[in-house]
Write a protein that holds these residues in place. Sequence first.
Motif, PDB file in Angstrom:
ATOM      1  N   VAL A  39       0.870  -1.168   0.000  1.00 20.94           N
ATOM      2  CA  VAL A  39       0.000   0.000   0.000  1.00 20.94           C
ATOM      3  C   VAL A  39       0.913   1.226   0.000  1.00 20.94           C
ATOM      4  N   LEU A  40       0.686   2.121  -0.930  1.00 26.77           N
ATOM      5  CA  LEU A  40       1.430   3.377  -0.984  1.00 26.77           C
ATOM      6  C   LEU A  40       0.454   4.520  -0.763  1.00 26.77           C
ATOM      7  N   LEU A  41       0.871   5.507   0.000  1.00 26.33           N
ATOM      8  CA  LEU A  41       0.045   6.673   0.268  1.00 26.33           C
ATOM      9  C   LEU A  41       0.734   7.909  -0.285  1.00 26.33           C
ATOM     10  N   ALA A  42      -0.025   8.783  -0.898  1.00 25.48           N
ATOM     11  CA  ALA A  42       0.520  10.031  -1.432  1.00 25.48           C
ATOM     12  C   ALA A  42       0.705  11.027  -0.291  1.00 25.48           C
ATOM     13  N   ALA A  43       1.788  11.770  -0.340  1.00 30.19           N
ATOM     14  CA  ALA A  43       2.094  12.739   0.710  1.00 30.19           C
ATOM     15  C   ALA A  43       0.990  13.782   0.853  1.00 30.19           C
ATOM     16  N   GLU A  64      -7.571  11.542   6.572  1.00 31.02           N
ATOM     17  CA  GLU A  64      -8.757  10.697   6.697  1.00 31.02           C
ATOM     18  C   GLU A  64      -8.804   9.643   5.594  1.00 31.02           C
ATOM     19  N   MET A  65      -8.472  10.034   4.359  1.00 32.42           N
ATOM     20  CA  MET A  65      -8.457   9.091   3.243  1.00 32.42           C
ATOM     21  C   MET A  65      -7.357   8.034   3.451  1.00 32.42           C
ATOM     22  N   ALA A  66      -6.212   8.461   3.942  1.00 28.43           N
ATOM     23  CA  ALA A  66      -5.116   7.526   4.193  1.00 28.43           C
ATOM     24  C   ALA A  66      -5.519   6.496   5.244  1.00 28.43           C
ATOM     25  N   LEU A  67      -6.175   6.949   6.299  1.00 24.34           N
ATOM     26  CA  LEU A  67      -6.623   6.034   7.343  1.00 24.34           C
ATOM     27  C   LEU A  67      -7.621   5.024   6.785  1.00 24.34           C
ATOM     28  N   GLY A 103       0.513   0.394   8.550  1.00 19.74           N
ATOM     29  CA  GLY A 103       1.322   1.517   8.103  1.00 19.74           C
ATOM     30  C   GLY A 103       1.730   1.328   6.660  1.00 19.74           C
ATOM     31  N   ALA A 104       2.262   2.417   6.069  1.00 20.36           N
ATOM     32  CA  ALA A 104       2.623   2.346   4.654  1.00 20.36           C
ATOM     33  C   ALA A 104       3.659   3.411   4.311  1.00 20.36           C
ATOM     34  N   PRO A 105       4.443   3.136   3.278  1.00 18.83           N
ATOM     35  CA  PRO A 105       5.346   4.168   2.761  1.00 18.83           C
ATOM     36  C   PRO A 105       4.535   5.314   2.149  1.00 18.83           C
ATOM     37  N   ARG A 157      -1.067   3.868  11.281  1.00 18.54           N
ATOM     38  CA  ARG A 157      -2.413   4.141  11.798  1.00 18.54           C
ATOM     39  C   ARG A 157      -2.303   4.990  13.056  1.00 18.54           C
ATOM     40  N   ARG A 158      -1.341   4.683  13.889  1.00 15.27           N
ATOM     41  CA  ARG A 158      -1.156   5.450  15.126  1.00 15.27           C
ATOM     42  C   ARG A 158      -0.876   6.920  14.813  1.00 15.27           C
ATOM     43  N   ASP A 159       0.000   7.181  13.840  1.00 17.44           N
ATOM     44  CA  ASP A 159       0.285   8.570  13.451  1.00 17.44           C
ATOM     45  C   ASP A 159      -1.004   9.290  13.047  1.00 17.44           C
TER      46      ASP A 159
END
Length: 153
Positions: A27-31, A36-39, A49-51, A64-66
């Motif tokens: 899973v990659l998340l955009a900076a 909310e979308m990332a969670l 978690g994800a890069p 998720r904690r962050d």
Amino acid sequence: MNPIVDESISLERQLGTVDDAMTRDVVLLAADMTAEMALRRLDQRAVSGAPVVDLGRVVGVVTRRDLLVPTLLDDPADAQRAGPRNRLTGLRVYDLMSSEPVAVEPDCPLVQAVRMMVGHGVNRLPVVDHAGRPIGVLTRDDVLGAVARGVHP
């Protein structure tokens, strides 16, 4: 040769490289993605978690904690009126991620990657190519799987 050195070399051979153990379907998340979308994406994929990427390169890691820490500050009365996760509104992944992540290349010995994880106190390492582009992730579960197998596949 020293028996301890022999054992270390033998363990390195048995466990192989990061490439042998890593998860490729990452899973990659955009900076600039909303927090909310990332969670939601982490929840949907059942990962903790994800890069984080920007312009195709890994620039951080978020967990998720962050993403949930800001919600701990929500007033319960506000949460009931406006819905959960109020404080995530307006926050982007780059606001909450760990920047300058510890990353590893796929040809790195798994033993060395584990030492990096322990030394930096992280549960996952983005796996990147020579240009810093993501190709996978190495998690604690990946390491345990490699140890359980005893030898690389």
